[in-house]
Design a protein around this motif. Structure first.
Motif, PDB file in Angstrom:
ATOM      1  N   UNK A  41     -24.538 -50.593 -43.497  1.00 32.43           N
ATOM      2  CA  UNK A  41     -24.789 -51.989 -43.128  1.00 32.43           C
ATOM      3  C   UNK A  41     -25.693 -52.135 -41.896  1.00 32.43           C
ATOM      4  N   UNK A  42     -25.727 -51.104 -41.061  1.00 32.60           N
ATOM      5  CA  UNK A  42     -26.604 -51.162 -39.880  1.00 32.60           C
ATOM      6  C   UNK A  42     -28.052 -50.950 -40.325  1.00 32.60           C
ATOM      7  N   UNK A  56     -29.271 -51.653 -43.078  1.00 25.01           N
ATOM      8  CA  UNK A  56     -29.713 -52.851 -43.791  1.00 25.01           C
ATOM      9  C   UNK A  56     -30.396 -53.841 -42.843  1.00 25.01           C
ATOM     10  N   UNK A  57     -29.934 -53.859 -41.585  1.00 26.75           N
ATOM     11  CA  UNK A  57     -30.507 -54.778 -40.593  1.00 26.75           C
ATOM     12  C   UNK A  57     -31.706 -54.138 -39.881  1.00 26.75           C
ATOM     13  N   UNK A  58     -31.564 -52.856 -39.509  1.00 25.93           N
ATOM     14  CA  UNK A  58     -32.611 -52.213 -38.703  1.00 25.93           C
ATOM     15  C   UNK A  58     -32.860 -50.785 -39.185  1.00 25.93           C
ATOM     16  N   UNK A  94     -34.362 -48.372 -37.955  1.00 25.94           N
ATOM     17  CA  UNK A  94     -34.383 -47.245 -37.012  1.00 25.94           C
ATOM     18  C   UNK A  94     -33.090 -46.419 -37.087  1.00 25.94           C
ATOM     19  N   UNK A 147     -25.738 -46.115 -32.696  1.00 29.62           N
ATOM     20  CA  UNK A 147     -25.746 -47.325 -33.535  1.00 29.62           C
ATOM     21  C   UNK A 147     -24.805 -47.271 -34.736  1.00 29.62           C
ATOM     22  N   UNK A 186     -18.549 -55.790 -46.245  1.00 27.78           N
ATOM     23  CA  UNK A 186     -19.421 -55.260 -45.194  1.00 27.78           C
ATOM     24  C   UNK A 186     -18.850 -55.455 -43.794  1.00 27.78           C
ATOM     25  N   UNK A 211     -20.699 -52.060 -32.422  1.00 29.22           N
ATOM     26  CA  UNK A 211     -21.978 -51.828 -31.739  1.00 29.22           C
ATOM     27  C   UNK A 211     -22.478 -53.070 -30.993  1.00 29.22           C
ATOM     28  N   UNK A 246     -23.870 -52.076 -27.838  1.00 30.91           N
ATOM     29  CA  UNK A 246     -25.001 -51.137 -27.927  1.00 30.91           C
ATOM     30  C   UNK A 246     -26.291 -51.903 -28.228  1.00 30.91           C
ATOM     31  N   UNK A 278     -28.545 -56.435 -33.384  1.00 28.03           N
ATOM     32  CA  UNK A 278     -28.149 -55.883 -34.688  1.00 28.03           C
ATOM     33  C   UNK A 278     -26.739 -56.357 -35.048  1.00 28.03           C
ATOM     34  N   UNK A 308     -25.613 -58.670 -38.231  1.00 27.87           N
ATOM     35  CA  UNK A 308     -24.635 -58.252 -39.242  1.00 27.87           C
ATOM     36  C   UNK A 308     -23.603 -59.355 -39.473  1.00 27.87           C
TER      37      UNK A 308
END
Lengths: 162, 293
Positions: free
Chosen positions: A38-39, A41-43, A45, A71, B192, B198, B201, B205, B209
């Motif tokens: 899911x991370x 999916x957003x970014x 990197x 992350x 999800x 995070x 962090x 992001x 989400x």
């Protein structure tokens, strides 16, 4: 460009020796982890498959100094889906643990460690909080935990609590 | 049925409505909660820094419960995950257990296998059961539509929880909401992650989400989102206004803890369930359900 002189062929064994790191060598790079992340999916990197490849290739410095290892949201989707049982969420924890020992800890985690060490929780509990709790009909909670302070001082890498 | 209530860090300071409603619901369905004042953080916040320290802190909490002969009931998904994982690891691996016990020995404690650890929702589903709960329902919430956010650590890694629910297509919390009469509304990507772990962090992001999920949930007409974890709730409730202004969207979606929903259905006064502490006001929903405000 990857220069083989910069690679550390032992890095994967170092990761494998950490708690939860044992299955790193099983990865056959199918990318199931990245597809469900899911991370990612957003970014873009953050790319779990790429991180594993970098570890297996021995790109020690690049991985440990990177921002992206911090992350992982620890959702365990890749952990459950991985056909090779690489246990990627635990591998990410292992990488972060090594990075923390080498002095590359992310400030957010350094702060969390400081709070837990000092107060035994992520929050400092003040008299005001317990008064509020009393008003809500809830029992008071303890403010300091000397034994947690001792555990964290004895076992966390020295530089984390500095 | 008796459990030591494990609050963790966030609930006693930032999620008192979760705690209040859980305690009220427990009373009503004959679960006795014991408070062990020495319970601390579960260990999750230091796991990324040092998994061994996290394991020792988790073991310390389990040892405190064992000393009193209590089982542990958790409310937070992250606490559930870290404590369950430590319990399993230390019970099965003698080498790690001895290492951890060496540290625990310095503070006068010892980990011994045999302590049961379960999330409150799992206890309600498995040990109390839908049948028994349905017999205690006093108020039908049939006019309400609700969507559910499980939160990752309630379900995964599935091997950790003996697959008590289907991690790919879970239904335990759906059943727990449905027993109140409320309609459960499915939505895209319901499993999800909230992004909470995070948030510190990379806030962008993490908020993206949470936004994606809020978009998917509010694509349907729902009265509330139901959560069972304080950190997921922080992402969807405490950060909802921030997400609205950052992305120029509007949700105004109440976020309820599951025991608040069940509490209403059990006929408990909404004041005792901490509704006034909900940051996105749930008055419209309460009125719709015929609850006195």
């Amino acid at each position: 460009m990857i220069d083989s002189k910069d690679l550390d062929p032992n890095f994967k064994y170092e990761v494998a020796a950490e708690i939860g790191g044992a299955n790193i060598n099983r990865c056959f790079a199918c990318g199931t982890c990245t597809v469900g992340c899911p991370v990612r999916e957003i970014d873009e990197k953050y790319n779990p498959r790429k991180i594993i490849r970098m570890v297996l290739l021995g790109m020690r410095e690049r991985v440990l100094k990177s921002d992206f290892i911090w992350l992982c949201s620890t959702c365990y989707t890749c952990y459950d889906h991985c056909p090779q049982d690489v246990q990627l969420t635990s591998i990410m924890t292992a990488l972060k643990n090594i990075a923390a020992r080498e002095g590359y800890i992310h400030p957010s985690f350094k702060e969390q460690a400081r709070l837990v060490s000092k107060f035994g929780r992520l929050y400092e509990v003040e008299d005001f909080d317990n008064k509020k709790r009393e008003k809500f009909g809830l029992p008071p909670i303890k403010k300091n935990f000397d034994d947690i302070t001792k555990i964290t001082k004895d076992t966390l890498p020295k530089e984390v609590l500095q | 049925m008796k459990y030591a209530l494990f609050l963790g860090c966030t609930i006693p300071i930032r999620g008192q409505n979760y705690e209040m409603s859980a305690r009220e619901v427990a009373k009503k369905i004959d679960i006795e909660f014991v408070d062990l004042v020495d319970f601390s953080c579960c260990g999750f916040p230091v796991k990324s820094t040092n998994a061994e320290t996290s394991l020792i802190i988790a073991a310390r909490n389990i040892a405190i419960a064992a000393k009193k002969g209590e089982k542990i009931c958790t409310l937070c998904n992250a606490c559930t995950s870290v404590l369950t994982e430590a319990n399993k690891e230390l019970s099965e691996n003698k080498e790690i257990r001895e290492k951890v016990n060496k540290e625990l020995g310095k503070i006068g404690l010892e980990f011994k296998p045999g302590v049961e650890i379960k999330h409150f929702s799992r206890i309600l589903y498995e040990d109390i059961g839908i049948d028994k709960i349905s017999k205690k329902i006093e108020r039908d919430l049939g006019k309400l539509n609700m969507s559910i956010h499980y939160g990752c650590h309630y379900l995964r890694p599935s091997e950790l929880y003996d697959c008590f629910d289907d991690a790919e297509n879970p239904s335990t919390v759906e059943n727990l909401v449905a027993v109140t009469g409320a309609a459960v509304i499915d939505y895209k990507n319901r499993l999800e992650c909230c992004g909470g772990a995070i948030l510190g962090v990379e806030e962008d992001i993490a908020l993206s989400m949470a936004k994606q999920k809020l978009d998917n949930i509010t694509a349907n007409k729902v009265d509330a989102l139901v959560t069972i974890c304080p950190f997921c709730s922080i992402m969807y409730e405490d950060n909802q206004r921030k997400i609205e202004s950052k992305f120029n969207v509007e949700y105004n979606l109440p976020v309820l803890y599951y025991p608040q929903v069940l509490g209403l259905a059990l006929g408990i006064d909404q004041k005792k369930l901490g509704f006034r502490l909900n940051k996105i006001k749930a008055n419209a929903l309460l009125e719709k359900a015929g609850v006195e405000i």
